[in-house]
Design an enzyme around this catalytic site. Structure first.
Site, PDB file in Angstrom:
ATOM      1  N   PHE A 145       0.983  -1.234  -0.056  1.00 34.13           N
ATOM      2  CA  PHE A 145      -0.009   0.067  -0.165  1.00 34.13           C
ATOM      3  C   PHE A 145       0.881   1.415  -0.119  1.00 34.13           C
ATOM      4  CE2 PHE A 145      -2.484   3.672   1.244  1.00 34.13           C
ATOM      5  CZ  PHE A 145      -3.741   3.415   0.660  1.00 34.13           C
ATOM      6  N   ASP A 230       9.549   2.673   1.782  1.00 36.89           N
ATOM      7  CA  ASP A 230       8.110   3.781   2.202  1.00 36.89           C
ATOM      8  C   ASP A 230       7.979   3.303   3.611  1.00 36.89           C
ATOM      9  OD1 ASP A 230       5.998   4.559   2.625  1.00 36.89           O
ATOM     10  OD2 ASP A 230       4.853   3.611   0.713  1.00 36.89           O
ATOM     11  N   LYS A 259       2.842  11.277   6.901  1.00 38.37           N
ATOM     12  CA  LYS A 259       1.938  10.945   8.178  1.00 38.37           C
ATOM     13  C   LYS A 259       2.527  11.690   9.467  1.00 38.37           C
ATOM     14  CE  LYS A 259       0.036   6.679   6.467  1.00 38.37           C
ATOM     15  NZ  LYS A 259      -1.265   6.988   6.196  1.00 38.37           N
TER      16      LYS A 259
HETATM   17  C1  LIG Z   1       3.076   2.964   3.608  1.00 34.74           C
HETATM   18  C2  LIG Z   1       2.212   3.973   3.036  1.00 34.74           C
HETATM   19  N1  LIG Z   1       2.479   4.772   1.897  1.00 34.74           N
HETATM   20  C3  LIG Z   1       1.763   5.904   1.176  1.00 34.74           C
HETATM   21  C4  LIG Z   1       0.568   6.068   1.913  1.00 34.74           C
HETATM   22  C5  LIG Z   1      -0.157   7.180   1.244  1.00 34.74           C
HETATM   23  O1  LIG Z   1      -0.094   8.260   2.124  1.00 34.74           O
HETATM   24  P1  LIG Z   1      -1.348   9.460   1.988  1.00 34.74           P
HETATM   25  O2  LIG Z   1      -2.525   8.850   2.185  1.00 34.74           O
HETATM   26  O3  LIG Z   1      -1.010  10.675   2.975  1.00 34.74           O
HETATM   27  O4  LIG Z   1      -1.188   9.820   0.359  1.00 34.74           O
HETATM   28  C6  LIG Z   1       0.134   5.441   3.003  1.00 34.74           C
HETATM   29  C7  LIG Z   1      -0.962   5.604   3.644  1.00 34.74           C
HETATM   30  O5  LIG Z   1      -1.584   4.807   4.490  1.00 34.74           O
HETATM   31  C8  LIG Z   1       1.109   4.235   3.625  1.00 34.74           C
HETATM   32  O6  LIG Z   1       0.605   3.691   4.686  1.00 34.74           O
END
Ligand SMILES: Cc1ncc(COP(=O)(O)O)c(C=O)c1O
Length: 404
Positions: A145, A230, A259
């Site tokens: 994700f 990530d 976040k």
């Molecule tokens: C591992 C990871 N990458 C990227 C994102 C995307 O972040 P955003 O919702 O701020 O676009 C999330 C969101 O849950 C995430 O958990």
């Protein structure tokens, strides 16, 4: 009668009536919060065991972060990147130091940080590695994700996230998560990057087998491929270390952060990497009107300073052990699996008992807010300011819910 006097039901109805249904929230309507506690429009209090999917690692309205935001609101909020403002250099330098990297590129949301990482890796591939034009590929993992943009959902393996959003962006190879041989076999001469979550949060806090991340690091080094971690959900103290990669001493080529970087106040994301990687971008090739704005930087500087003390990482590691002990005690009593890293836990509820959604509804009715992810899996991610007593309270509440 009492039901008629409550404000929650009509607020839930109105929210459903006037918004696209791209979420299925629990029927609670929050109006204020402090630390690990939320209060709804009817005055009911809830213990927050989701923390905005880790965007609230420092709790709601952490005084140091709120003070920084207020002070900045009174001076300067936005300049765009056409000019430099007085919070910018400090934010970039302090975050770069926290990451042990040369440079930082600020954006807003997590998905933008991921998109930035993809663009940088491709450009690096063409300009530094010498990949033929248009041939770059990036290896990603099943169950990933990384966000919701059209490019990112192109390599999602979740049909809900992906179906009917094509045509899809090419250039991604999906391999099973945690399988180093499959990942190694997927790398070819045109591979520019491996993009992974060091722990898959949305998938249910899935921790890869020991040795996997160091193995990925090694193969990336050997094959001249960038390792992009990530850490948008796993990073910034959540797992008991600054980065989830730290648990195995792994240093990726690029950190993607988001976040918690915004302190639960404002969206702040960033890519951190060395100059040989991020240096491929030149003026006009990437950007964002709001990325690195003064308000965001002022808050994020304080986030980085909180993390630089190490206190939150320590709390997460220590209290995480208490959470682990509590949750492991429920295996066989309604739980069939538990995965814990710091104050981050994935729980698999016996599907014969109830779905994750039902469990979260019952937890909410008893004053604990958490969120299901897939099927009967729940993710717990309390703010790192949570206390031992609050952890015990949440575990006891979960035990009650599982007991029926
Ligand atoms: C591992 C990871 N990458 C990227 C994102 C995307 O972040 P955003 O919702 O701020 O676009 C999330 C969101 O849950 C995430 O958990």
């Amino acid at each position: 009668m009492i039901e008629d006097m409550l404000r929650t039901p009509s607020a839930v109805r109105d929210a459903e009536k006037y918004t696209a249904h791209n979420y299925h929230p629990l029927p609670v309507v929050i109006s204020s919060a402090e630390g690990a506690w939320l209060t709804d429009v009817d005055g009911k209090r809830y213990l927050d065991f989701l923390a905005g999917y880790s965007a609230l690692n420092f709790g709601h309205r952490h005084p140091q972060l709120i003070a920084a935001a207020h002070a900045q609101l009174d001076r300067l909020t936005l300049t765009s990147r056409a000019f430099i403002h007085d919070q910018f250099a400090d934010f970039c330098r302090e975050l770069a130091e926290l990451c042990g990297k040369d440079l930082v590129l600020p954006m807003n949301t997590g998905a933008e940080a991921v998109e930035t990482g993809i663009k940088v890796a491709r450009k690096w591939g063409y300009q530094v590695k010498g990949v033929p034009a248009g041939q770059a590929n990036i290896v990603v993992a099943e169950g990933n994700f990384h966000g919701r943009t059209t490019t990112i959902v192109s390599f999602s393996t979740d049909e809900d996230a992906r179906a009917d959003f094509g045509p899809y962006t090419p250039g991604f190879t999906v391999v099973p998560y945690g399988d180093l041989d499959a990942l190694t076999a997927a790398i070819d001469e045109n591979t520019v990057a491996v993009l992974l979550e060091p722990i898959q949060g949305e998938q249910g806090v899935v921790v890869p087998p020991e040795g996997y991340l160091p193995g990925v690091r090694q193969v990336c080094t050997d094959r001249d491929v960038l390792f992009i971690a990530d850490e948008i959900q796993s990073g910034l103290g959540r797992t008991g270390k600054t980065f989830a990669c730290d648990h195995e001493g792994v240093v990726p080529d690029m950190y993607l952060l988001g976040k918690a970087l915004g302190g639960g106040i404002i969206p702040v994301s960033a890519v951190a990497a060395n100059a040989d990687v991020l240096g491929v971008l030149k003026p006009g090739q990437h950007g964002s009107t709001f990325g690195g704005n003064p308000l965001a930087c002022a808050v994020a500087i304080e986030v980085v300073r909180l993390l630089a003390t190490g206190e939150f990482q320590r709390r997460s590691a220590e209290l995480g052990e208490r959470l682990r002990t509590g949750l492991e005690g429920l295996v066989g009593k309604g739980l069939v699996g538990v995965r814990v890293r710091g104050l981050w836990a994935g729980l698999d509820i016996d599907p014969a008992l109830m779905s994750g959604r039902e469990a979260c509804e019952r937890l909410a009715a008893r004053g604990v807010l958490a969120k299901d992810t897939h099927g009967s899996t729940i993710r717990l991610a309390p703010p790192l300011v949570i206390t031992e007593e609050e952890i015990d309270l949440a575990v006891a509440t979960l035990a009650e819910v599982l007991a029926g």
